[in-house]
Scaffold this motif. Structure first.
Motif, PDB file in Angstrom:
ATOM      1  N   LEU A 157       0.805  -1.215   0.000  1.00 31.88           N
ATOM      2  CA  LEU A 157       0.000   0.000   0.000  1.00 31.88           C
ATOM      3  C   LEU A 157       0.840   1.269   0.000  1.00 31.88           C
ATOM      4  O   LEU A 157       0.432   2.288  -0.552  1.00 31.88           O
ATOM      5  N   ALA A 158       2.008   1.234   0.632  1.00 26.40           N
ATOM      6  CA  ALA A 158       2.866   2.415   0.698  1.00 26.40           C
ATOM      7  C   ALA A 158       4.279   1.962   1.033  1.00 26.40           C
ATOM      8  O   ALA A 158       4.472   0.919   1.666  1.00 26.40           O
ATOM      9  N   TRP A 159       5.269   2.752   0.635  1.00 24.20           N
ATOM     10  CA  TRP A 159       6.665   2.397   0.894  1.00 24.20           C
ATOM     11  C   TRP A 159       7.511   3.658   0.804  1.00 24.20           C
ATOM     12  O   TRP A 159       7.078   4.689   0.288  1.00 24.20           O
ATOM     13  N   ASN A 160       8.742   3.562   1.322  1.00 22.08           N
ATOM     14  CA  ASN A 160       9.638   4.710   1.250  1.00 22.08           C
ATOM     15  C   ASN A 160      10.731   4.473   0.201  1.00 22.08           C
ATOM     16  O   ASN A 160      10.792   3.416  -0.446  1.00 22.08           O
ATOM     17  N   ARG A 161      11.571   5.486   0.048  1.00 26.36           N
ATOM     18  CA  ARG A 161      12.612   5.436  -0.991  1.00 26.36           C
ATOM     19  C   ARG A 161      13.570   4.270  -0.776  1.00 26.36           C
ATOM     20  O   ARG A 161      14.004   3.623  -1.728  1.00 26.36           O
ATOM     21  N   MET A 162      13.914   3.975   0.492  1.00 29.19           N
ATOM     22  CA  MET A 162      14.856   2.892   0.757  1.00 29.19           C
ATOM     23  C   MET A 162      14.257   1.527   0.435  1.00 29.19           C
ATOM     24  O   MET A 162      14.965   0.623  -0.017  1.00 29.19           O
ATOM     25  N   ALA A 163      12.955   1.361   0.640  1.00 24.33           N
ATOM     26  CA  ALA A 163      12.327   0.100   0.251  1.00 24.33           C
ATOM     27  C   ALA A 163      12.407  -0.089  -1.256  1.00 24.33           C
ATOM     28  O   ALA A 163      12.663  -1.197  -1.748  1.00 24.33           O
ATOM     29  N   ALA A 164      12.202   1.001  -2.004  1.00 23.80           N
ATOM     30  CA  ALA A 164      12.311   0.913  -3.469  1.00 23.80           C
ATOM     31  C   ALA A 164      13.733   0.599  -3.883  1.00 23.80           C
ATOM     32  O   ALA A 164      13.965  -0.137  -4.853  1.00 23.80           O
ATOM     33  N   ALA A 165      14.724   1.153  -3.155  1.00 19.13           N
ATOM     34  CA  ALA A 165      16.123   0.890  -3.487  1.00 19.13           C
ATOM     35  C   ALA A 165      16.495  -0.570  -3.254  1.00 19.13           C
ATOM     36  O   ALA A 165      17.301  -1.152  -3.985  1.00 19.13           O
ATOM     37  N   VAL A 166      15.902  -1.184  -2.235  1.00 20.54           N
ATOM     38  CA  VAL A 166      16.225  -2.570  -1.903  1.00 20.54           C
ATOM     39  C   VAL A 166      15.412  -3.560  -2.722  1.00 20.54           C
ATOM     40  O   VAL A 166      15.949  -4.524  -3.286  1.00 20.54           O
ATOM     41  N   ASP A 196      16.899 -17.191   0.172  1.00 19.21           N
ATOM     42  CA  ASP A 196      16.043 -18.287   0.648  1.00 19.21           C
ATOM     43  C   ASP A 196      14.629 -18.007   0.146  1.00 19.21           C
ATOM     44  O   ASP A 196      13.728 -17.653   0.916  1.00 19.21           O
ATOM     45  N   TRP A 197      14.450 -18.180  -1.160  1.00 20.06           N
ATOM     46  CA  TRP A 197      13.156 -17.875  -1.761  1.00 20.06           C
ATOM     47  C   TRP A 197      12.050 -18.750  -1.192  1.00 20.06           C
ATOM     48  O   TRP A 197      10.925 -18.289  -0.978  1.00 20.06           O
ATOM     49  N   ARG A 253      17.681 -12.857   3.744  1.00 18.77           N
ATOM     50  CA  ARG A 253      18.957 -12.757   3.032  1.00 18.77           C
ATOM     51  C   ARG A 253      18.663 -12.410   1.579  1.00 18.77           C
ATOM     52  O   ARG A 253      17.932 -13.123   0.895  1.00 18.77           O
ATOM     53  N   LEU A 254      19.243 -11.298   1.137  1.00 18.81           N
ATOM     54  CA  LEU A 254      18.977 -10.781  -0.197  1.00 18.81           C
ATOM     55  C   LEU A 254      20.248 -10.728  -1.019  1.00 18.81           C
ATOM     56  O   LEU A 254      21.363 -10.661  -0.485  1.00 18.81           O
ATOM     57  N   ARG A 255      20.068 -10.727  -2.345  1.00 22.80           N
ATOM     58  CA  ARG A 255      21.180 -10.539  -3.280  1.00 22.80           C
ATOM     59  C   ARG A 255      20.828  -9.338  -4.160  1.00 22.80           C
ATOM     60  O   ARG A 255      20.050  -9.443  -5.101  1.00 22.80           O
ATOM     61  N   HIS A 256      21.414  -8.181  -3.849  1.00 26.25           N
ATOM     62  CA  HIS A 256      21.097  -6.939  -4.551  1.00 26.25           C
ATOM     63  C   HIS A 256      22.048  -6.742  -5.727  1.00 26.25           C
ATOM     64  O   HIS A 256      23.248  -7.038  -5.614  1.00 26.25           O
ATOM     65  N   PRO A 257      21.570  -6.229  -6.878  1.00 27.01           N
ATOM     66  CA  PRO A 257      22.432  -6.087  -8.057  1.00 27.01           C
ATOM     67  C   PRO A 257      23.564  -5.073  -7.876  1.00 27.01           C
ATOM     68  O   PRO A 257      24.572  -5.158  -8.580  1.00 27.01           O
ATOM     69  N   LEU A 258      23.427  -4.126  -6.945  1.00 31.92           N
ATOM     70  CA  LEU A 258      24.479  -3.131  -6.743  1.00 31.92           C
ATOM     71  C   LEU A 258      25.417  -3.461  -5.594  1.00 31.92           C
ATOM     72  O   LEU A 258      26.634  -3.277  -5.715  1.00 31.92           O
ATOM     73  N   VAL A 259      24.881  -3.946  -4.494  1.00 35.51           N
ATOM     74  CA  VAL A 259      25.713  -4.105  -3.292  1.00 35.51           C
ATOM     75  C   VAL A 259      25.891  -5.560  -2.884  1.00 35.51           C
ATOM     76  O   VAL A 259      26.512  -5.841  -1.859  1.00 35.51           O
ATOM     77  N   GLY A 260      25.355  -6.485  -3.642  1.00 34.69           N
ATOM     78  CA  GLY A 260      25.554  -7.900  -3.351  1.00 34.69           C
ATOM     79  C   GLY A 260      24.668  -8.411  -2.235  1.00 34.69           C
ATOM     80  O   GLY A 260      23.548  -7.935  -2.039  1.00 34.69           O
ATOM     81  N   GLU A 261      25.182  -9.370  -1.481  1.00 32.00           N
ATOM     82  CA  GLU A 261      24.371 -10.043  -0.470  1.00 32.00           C
ATOM     83  C   GLU A 261      24.209  -9.184   0.785  1.00 32.00           C
ATOM     84  O   GLU A 261      25.149  -8.520   1.228  1.00 32.00           O
ATOM     85  N   MET A 262      22.990  -9.218   1.344  1.00 33.08           N
ATOM     86  CA  MET A 262      22.683  -8.497   2.576  1.00 33.08           C
ATOM     87  C   MET A 262      21.841  -9.389   3.481  1.00 33.08           C
ATOM     88  O   MET A 262      20.951 -10.089   3.011  1.00 33.08           O
ATOM     89  N   ALA A 304      20.123   3.929  -7.017  1.00 35.59           N
ATOM     90  CA  ALA A 304      19.874   2.652  -6.332  1.00 35.59           C
ATOM     91  C   ALA A 304      18.466   2.165  -6.611  1.00 35.59           C
ATOM     92  O   ALA A 304      18.228   0.965  -6.795  1.00 35.59           O
ATOM     93  N   THR A 305      17.496   3.086  -6.653  1.00 34.58           N
ATOM     94  CA  THR A 305      16.117   2.705  -6.928  1.00 34.58           C
ATOM     95  C   THR A 305      15.990   2.107  -8.313  1.00 34.58           C
ATOM     96  O   THR A 305      15.322   1.086  -8.525  1.00 34.58           O
ATOM     97  N   ARG A 306      16.656   2.715  -9.291  1.00 33.37           N
ATOM     98  CA  ARG A 306      16.616   2.181 -10.660  1.00 33.37           C
ATOM     99  C   ARG A 306      17.255   0.807 -10.728  1.00 33.37           C
ATOM    100  O   ARG A 306      16.776  -0.089 -11.419  1.00 33.37           O
ATOM    101  N   ALA A 307      18.343   0.615  -9.988  1.00 29.63           N
ATOM    102  CA  ALA A 307      19.003  -0.694  -9.972  1.00 29.63           C
ATOM    103  C   ALA A 307      18.100  -1.731  -9.328  1.00 29.63           C
ATOM    104  O   ALA A 307      18.025  -2.877  -9.778  1.00 29.63           O
ATOM    105  N   GLY A 308      17.394  -1.340  -8.264  1.00 26.65           N
ATOM    106  CA  GLY A 308      16.470  -2.264  -7.626  1.00 26.65           C
ATOM    107  C   GLY A 308      15.371  -2.674  -8.572  1.00 26.65           C
ATOM    108  O   GLY A 308      14.964  -3.836  -8.621  1.00 26.65           O
TER     109      GLY A 308
END
Length: 311
Positions: A157-166, A196-197, A253-262, A304-308
């Motif tokens: 329903l709603a989110w912030n900029r950092m959620a879009a980046a991730v 861990d999908w 545990r995530l695998r982000h295209p810019l910063v790798g695993e988090m 970062a948002t575009r990369a996400g």
């Protein structure tokens, strides 16, 4: 005498076959109650509950009905009627006894109660979910914390900029697709995002199952379940398990295209003024590589948002 063995495959196939039915009919509460009790009973063995294990060849997995009835202190006929989906007249005390015998979690106990003793509400169209403006402002102030609000049917329903980046820029999606269930099961990029999908998929289905117990006549929920049952074999498999769980806390545990695993910890909070909505916030262990990754995403802003989104 043992009853006929249950068939998970048949249950899954039935879910898929029913997807084309009129969604206005909602989910079949009696069938939901029956299958929930069957699957909970199937996961218990006699030795788990202190009963002797007579016979090496049992035609059904788990406890027999008569064994469960003995543990719960009710007659076999009474329990059989309940497991066949007839919860009419069942008392809260009996449900408590059955929940203890089945070793249900608090979430499972609540789900059983919703199915067996539904609160009869006047049928009306579900209102459009709205997020309060002050809550949206709060999201925007969380500059370094990925946060979003999720409502009924796993809808974002709603989110912030950092959620879009991730997680990706959900504003670029059609409103109907901003749904965790559709994203997790129908969008391949989310299989890549979650290391861990399977656990993420289980969490989503468990949440939808809880809602199905609370709102069995919700046509949009029924339509969502039908669509996913047709389009995703993984969804059919997990839906047939009848597992339920409340939104809570944990680690993703995530695998982000810019910063790798988090490794990100998350906390989920039900909103007091909006009972069907929850705010979910993510954070990393201070000083960890994941915390540095979040700091980098925050500093890169729109890039970062575009990369996400591209992920």
């Amino acid at each position: 005498m043992d009853e006929q063995p249950d068939s998970t495959t048949a249950s899954a196939a039935g879910a898929a076959a029913g997807a084309g039915a009129d969604a206005r009919a909602g989910l079949d509460r009696r069938a939901e109650l029956s299958e929930f009790l069957r699957t909970r009973r199937a996961r218990l063995q006699p030795e788990d509950v202190g009963l002797p294990h007579y016979g090496r060849h049992r035609r059904v997995p788990g406890l027999r009905r008569e064994e469960l009835a003995q543990l719960a202190g009710v007659s076999v006929a009474y329990y059989t009627r309940l497991e066949q989906g007839n919860g009419q007249g069942v008392s809260a005390e009996v449900l408590d006894s059955i929940a203890r015998a089945l070793r249900l979690t608090d979430a499972e106990h609540a789900h059983l109660t919703h199915l067996a003793k539904p609160k009869h509400k006047k049928k009306q169209a579900a209102p459009t979910q709205q997020v309060r403006s002050s809550l949206r402002q709060l999201l925007d102030t969380l500059d370094a914390v990925p946060a979003y609000v999720v409502g009924r049917r796993a809808e974002l329903l709603a989110w912030n900029r950092m959620a879009a980046a991730v997680f990706g820029d959900w504003s670029q999606m059609p409103a109907q697709e901003r749904n965790w269930a559709r994203m997790v099961f129908l969008k391949p990029e989310y299989r890549d995002l979650y290391l861990d999908w399977e656990q993420k998929a289980i969490d989503v289905v468990c949440g939808l199952r809880m809602e199905a117990g609370c709102y069995p006549e919700d046509p949009r929920l029924s339509a969502l379940v039908g669509e996913l049952s047709v389009k995703s074999e993984d969804f059919r498999r997990l839906w047939a398990a009848h597992d339920v769980k409340e939104k809570s806390h944990g680690v993703k545990r995530l695998r982000h295209p810019l910063v790798g695993e988090m490794d990100l910890r998350y906390e989920s909070f039900k909103l007091a003024a909006d009972a069907d909505q929850s705010m979910v916030l993510y954070h990393a262990e201070p000083g960890s590589p994941s915390a540095e990754a979040l700091r980098l995403l925050a500093s890169w802003g729109a890039d970062a948002t575009r990369a996400g989104t591209a992920s």
